[in-house]
Design a protein around this motif. Structure first.
Motif, PDB file in Angstrom:
ATOM      1  N   PRO A  34     -19.536 131.588 105.840  1.00  0.00           N
ATOM      2  CA  PRO A  34     -19.832 131.337 104.423  1.00  0.00           C
ATOM      3  C   PRO A  34     -18.853 130.347 103.771  1.00  0.00           C
ATOM      4  O   PRO A  34     -19.138 129.822 102.696  1.00  0.00           O
ATOM      5  CB  PRO A  34     -19.731 132.721 103.783  1.00  0.00           C
ATOM      6  N   ASN A  35     -17.732 130.091 104.443  1.00  0.00           N
ATOM      7  CA  ASN A  35     -16.772 129.141 103.849  1.00  0.00           C
ATOM      8  C   ASN A  35     -16.838 127.743 104.448  1.00  0.00           C
ATOM      9  O   ASN A  35     -16.093 126.854 104.047  1.00  0.00           O
ATOM     10  CB  ASN A  35     -15.350 129.677 104.004  1.00  0.00           C
ATOM     11  N   PHE A  36     -17.714 127.573 105.445  1.00  0.00           N
ATOM     12  CA  PHE A  36     -17.781 126.253 106.088  1.00  0.00           C
ATOM     13  C   PHE A  36     -18.334 125.209 105.115  1.00  0.00           C
ATOM     14  O   PHE A  36     -19.418 125.364 104.561  1.00  0.00           O
ATOM     15  CB  PHE A  36     -18.650 126.346 107.344  1.00  0.00           C
ATOM     16  N   LEU A  37     -17.567 124.157 104.938  1.00  0.00           N
ATOM     17  CA  LEU A  37     -17.979 123.044 104.069  1.00  0.00           C
ATOM     18  C   LEU A  37     -18.502 121.921 104.964  1.00  0.00           C
ATOM     19  O   LEU A  37     -17.749 121.380 105.776  1.00  0.00           O
ATOM     20  CB  LEU A  37     -16.756 122.507 103.334  1.00  0.00           C
ATOM     21  N   TRP A  38     -19.732 121.582 104.801  1.00  0.00           N
ATOM     22  CA  TRP A  38     -20.390 120.578 105.657  1.00  0.00           C
ATOM     23  C   TRP A  38     -20.572 119.315 104.826  1.00  0.00           C
ATOM     24  O   TRP A  38     -21.250 119.318 103.805  1.00  0.00           O
ATOM     25  CB  TRP A  38     -21.708 121.174 106.098  1.00  0.00           C
ATOM     26  N   THR A  39     -19.948 118.249 105.269  1.00  0.00           N
ATOM     27  CA  THR A  39     -19.903 117.031 104.455  1.00  0.00           C
ATOM     28  C   THR A  39     -20.348 115.828 105.270  1.00  0.00           C
ATOM     29  O   THR A  39     -19.982 115.703 106.431  1.00  0.00           O
ATOM     30  CB  THR A  39     -18.449 116.778 103.983  1.00  0.00           C
ATOM     31  N   GLN A  40     -21.081 114.965 104.630  1.00  0.00           N
ATOM     32  CA  GLN A  40     -21.329 113.667 105.248  1.00  0.00           C
ATOM     33  C   GLN A  40     -20.664 112.614 104.364  1.00  0.00           C
ATOM     34  O   GLN A  40     -20.904 112.572 103.154  1.00  0.00           O
ATOM     35  CB  GLN A  40     -22.827 113.408 105.368  1.00  0.00           C
ATOM     36  N   ALA A  41     -19.824 111.796 104.963  1.00  0.00           N
ATOM     37  CA  ALA A  41     -19.192 110.720 104.199  1.00  0.00           C
ATOM     38  C   ALA A  41     -20.301 109.777 103.715  1.00  0.00           C
ATOM     39  O   ALA A  41     -21.365 109.721 104.349  1.00  0.00           O
ATOM     40  CB  ALA A  41     -18.208 109.974 105.085  1.00  0.00           C
ATOM     41  N   PRO A  42     -20.069 109.047 102.628  1.00  0.00           N
ATOM     42  CA  PRO A  42     -21.136 108.144 102.138  1.00  0.00           C
ATOM     43  C   PRO A  42     -21.695 107.315 103.286  1.00  0.00           C
ATOM     44  O   PRO A  42     -20.947 106.680 104.025  1.00  0.00           O
ATOM     45  CB  PRO A  42     -20.404 107.265 101.122  1.00  0.00           C
ATOM     46  N   ARG A  43     -22.981 107.391 103.459  1.00  0.00           N
ATOM     47  CA  ARG A  43     -23.649 106.723 104.583  1.00  0.00           C
ATOM     48  C   ARG A  43     -23.485 105.209 104.444  1.00  0.00           C
ATOM     49  O   ARG A  43     -23.947 104.628 103.463  1.00  0.00           O
ATOM     50  CB  ARG A  43     -25.107 107.080 104.443  1.00  0.00           C
ATOM     51  N   PRO A  44     -22.878 104.539 105.410  1.00  0.00           N
ATOM     52  CA  PRO A  44     -22.764 103.081 105.273  1.00  0.00           C
ATOM     53  C   PRO A  44     -24.123 102.414 105.515  1.00  0.00           C
ATOM     54  O   PRO A  44     -24.952 102.947 106.247  1.00  0.00           O
ATOM     55  CB  PRO A  44     -21.775 102.704 106.376  1.00  0.00           C
ATOM     56  N   ARG A  45     -24.324 101.273 104.902  1.00  0.00           N
ATOM     57  CA  ARG A  45     -25.579 100.552 105.127  1.00  0.00           C
ATOM     58  C   ARG A  45     -25.500  99.659 106.359  1.00  0.00           C
ATOM     59  O   ARG A  45     -26.508  99.353 106.971  1.00  0.00           O
ATOM     60  CB  ARG A  45     -25.921  99.699 103.895  1.00  0.00           C
ATOM     61  N   LEU A  46     -24.274  99.220 106.682  1.00  0.00           N
ATOM     62  CA  LEU A  46     -24.065  98.361 107.858  1.00  0.00           C
ATOM     63  C   LEU A  46     -24.936  97.106 107.821  1.00  0.00           C
ATOM     64  O   LEU A  46     -25.492  96.680 108.840  1.00  0.00           O
ATOM     65  CB  LEU A  46     -24.283  99.143 109.164  1.00  0.00           C
ATOM     66  N   SER A  47     -25.089  96.574 106.625  1.00  0.00           N
ATOM     67  CA  SER A  47     -25.808  95.299 106.516  1.00  0.00           C
ATOM     68  C   SER A  47     -24.852  94.189 106.970  1.00  0.00           C
ATOM     69  O   SER A  47     -23.686  94.444 107.270  1.00  0.00           O
ATOM     70  CB  SER A  47     -26.238  95.069 105.066  1.00  0.00           C
ATOM     71  N   ASP A  48     -25.336  92.970 106.983  1.00  0.00           N
ATOM     72  CA  ASP A  48     -24.479  91.870 107.427  1.00  0.00           C
ATOM     73  C   ASP A  48     -23.226  91.725 106.565  1.00  0.00           C
ATOM     74  O   ASP A  48     -22.228  91.174 107.001  1.00  0.00           O
ATOM     75  CB  ASP A  48     -25.272  90.562 107.428  1.00  0.00           C
ATOM     76  N   LYS A  49     -23.295  92.239 105.339  1.00  0.00           N
ATOM     77  CA  LYS A  49     -22.134  92.111 104.443  1.00  0.00           C
ATOM     78  C   LYS A  49     -20.942  92.954 104.898  1.00  0.00           C
ATOM     79  O   LYS A  49     -19.829  92.779 104.408  1.00  0.00           O
ATOM     80  CB  LYS A  49     -22.515  92.582 103.037  1.00  0.00           C
ATOM     81  N   SER A  50     -21.187  93.889 105.812  1.00  0.00           N
ATOM     82  CA  SER A  50     -20.096  94.777 106.232  1.00  0.00           C
ATOM     83  C   SER A  50     -19.185  94.178 107.304  1.00  0.00           C
ATOM     84  O   SER A  50     -18.206  94.790 107.692  1.00  0.00           O
ATOM     85  CB  SER A  50     -20.669  96.100 106.749  1.00  0.00           C
ATOM     86  N   TYR A  51     -19.544  92.999 107.796  1.00  0.00           N
ATOM     87  CA  TYR A  51     -18.773  92.406 108.901  1.00  0.00           C
ATOM     88  C   TYR A  51     -18.404  90.954 108.602  1.00  0.00           C
ATOM     89  O   TYR A  51     -19.125  90.253 107.904  1.00  0.00           O
ATOM     90  CB  TYR A  51     -19.610  92.428 110.196  1.00  0.00           C
ATOM     91  N   LYS A  52     -17.291  90.532 109.226  1.00  0.00           N
ATOM     92  CA  LYS A  52     -16.949  89.109 109.188  1.00  0.00           C
ATOM     93  C   LYS A  52     -17.640  88.470 110.384  1.00  0.00           C
ATOM     94  O   LYS A  52     -17.345  88.816 111.526  1.00  0.00           O
ATOM     95  CB  LYS A  52     -15.438  88.935 109.331  1.00  0.00           C
ATOM     96  N   HIS A  53     -18.553  87.566 110.120  1.00  0.00           N
ATOM     97  CA  HIS A  53     -19.404  87.107 111.221  1.00  0.00           C
ATOM     98  C   HIS A  53     -18.783  86.073 112.126  1.00  0.00           C
ATOM     99  O   HIS A  53     -19.186  85.915 113.259  1.00  0.00           O
ATOM    100  CB  HIS A  53     -20.747  86.645 110.678  1.00  0.00           C
TER     101      HIS A  53
END
Ligand code: DAV
Length: 366
Positions: A145-164
């Protein structure tokens, strides 16, 4: 009331753990974040698809053996439910032709006390990996009953997330080291990105490696999420491919850490440990000159050990130097063969994720 999830560090007595499975593992196609981690001369460059069945079977034998050794010592072991990883990932923001694996669990799941966080990973091929752990997390949620289940903000992983133009096969190791020193990595600060294995948990203090898989925005997220914790950004200038802290800076018990001698924690960042009487010793040299075939990681998986309690540690059986050093440092060592699992994402620490360790949230660095 059943308490299932509790773990504040990597050294208190281990009672319940997840051990990965290699089934259906693939080498993923190249994508912006992975290219950087594959050494130029690696045969993995340019190849992708299901890993040879024989290697999967060998890895599973060693993973099953790890599970058995843990169970014999009274540790409860859970296993994920692998998907068919040989399927494309399609989202509104990207497409990639295959997934990878659900190895190693240490990258995907971060346990902090009674909470398990599904990490915001930067590889597109790992976008759905957490699904392999959902049956387990769902079960913990039912039981605890005390387990906290969390998902970190889901990344979009679009091209903007990387240096190309970041990846360049002509770039020398020296140039890579300059990039590491300048904290110039392949991901941008567009969104929160981290692998759980970049986070070293020491009670109230989280030491987070800024590198190819974790950015500054992630550190900011941790700061806001845990206002009562101290969040430390750490970096290791000697690492040409900085991914994950667990082959670099590995605590064995309160007061003792082994540090990769090629990737030393900078003097400034050592102060907090020294001030509190912690000893940082150089890890022993790896016994091998090369990682096994089709392996992403370096030979420093030698120090990627699994600590069972303040006196007991599992170390890869062929890593004779590391075994000997552990013994000198006063640890009882359990050697087990594990090199066949390395190619699937890492060593003994990587291949596991904590569910329950005894102990509570200590303040080691007051
Ligand atoms: O040295 O290649 C491997 C860490 C995997 N969790 C290295 C880092």
């Amino acid at each position: 009331m059943t308490k299932i999830v509790n773990s504040w560090n990597d050294f208190d007595p281990l009672k319940h753990v997840i051990v990965g499975r290699a089934d259906h593992s693939c080498v993923p196609p190249e994508e912006p974040a992975t290219s950087e981690k594959v050494p130029v001369d690696s045969p993995m460059r340019g190849m992708w698809g299901p890993r040879p069945l024989e290697t999967v079977e060998k890895a599973n034998i060693q993973l099953d053996n790890l599970a058995r050794v843990l169970e014999e010592r009274g540790v409860k072991v859970d296993r994920p439910s692998p998907l068919n990883w040989n399927q494309p990932v399609n989202t509104p923001d990207f497409r990639t032709d295959s997934m990878m694996t659900c190895m190693p669990p240490r990258d995907t799941l971060l346990t902090i006390g009674n909470e398990i966080i599904e990490a915001a990973m930067s590889f597109r091929c790992r976008y759905w990996e957490y699904l392999a752990f959902r049956p387990l997390l769902s079960q913990y949620f039912e039981q605890d009953p005390n387990f906290l289940w969390t998902q970190a903000p889901r990344p979009r992983l679009s091209d903007k997330s990387y240096k190309h133009n970041y990846y360049d096969e002509k770039i020398s190791i020296e140039e890579r080291l300059v990039r590491t020193a300048n904290k110039d990595f392949v991901t941008t600060e567009e969104e929160i990105l981290f692998d759980a294995a970049d986070v070293l948990r020491l009670g109230k203090d989280l030491f987070i490696q800024h590198g190819l898989t974790t950015n500054r925005k992630a550190m900011e997220w941790f700061k806001r999420k845990y206002p009562n914790f101290r969040i430390h950004a750490v970096n290791f200038p000697g690492d040409p491919y900085p991914i994950h802290i667990d082959a670099t800076f590995v605590p064995l018990r309160p007061g003792l850490i082994i540090n990769n001698p090629h990737r030393k924690l900078p003097v400034e960042q050592r102060k907090i440990f020294e001030k509190n009487g912690w000893q940082i010793v150089d890890a022993a040299m790896p016994a091998h000159k090369e990682p096994p075939p089709l392996c992403y990681s370096s030979v420093w998986l030698s120090m990627n050990c699994l600590v069972l309690d303040h006196k007991t540690v599992i170390v890869e059986a062929s890593e004779t130097n590391q075994l000997e050093q552990m013994d000198k440092l006063g640890m009882n060592v359990i050697p087990i063969h594990f090199r066949d699992a390395y190619a699937f994402g890492g060593g003994l620490h990587c291949s596991t994720a904590d569910v329950y360790r005894e102990g509570s949230c200590e303040d080691y660095f007051p």
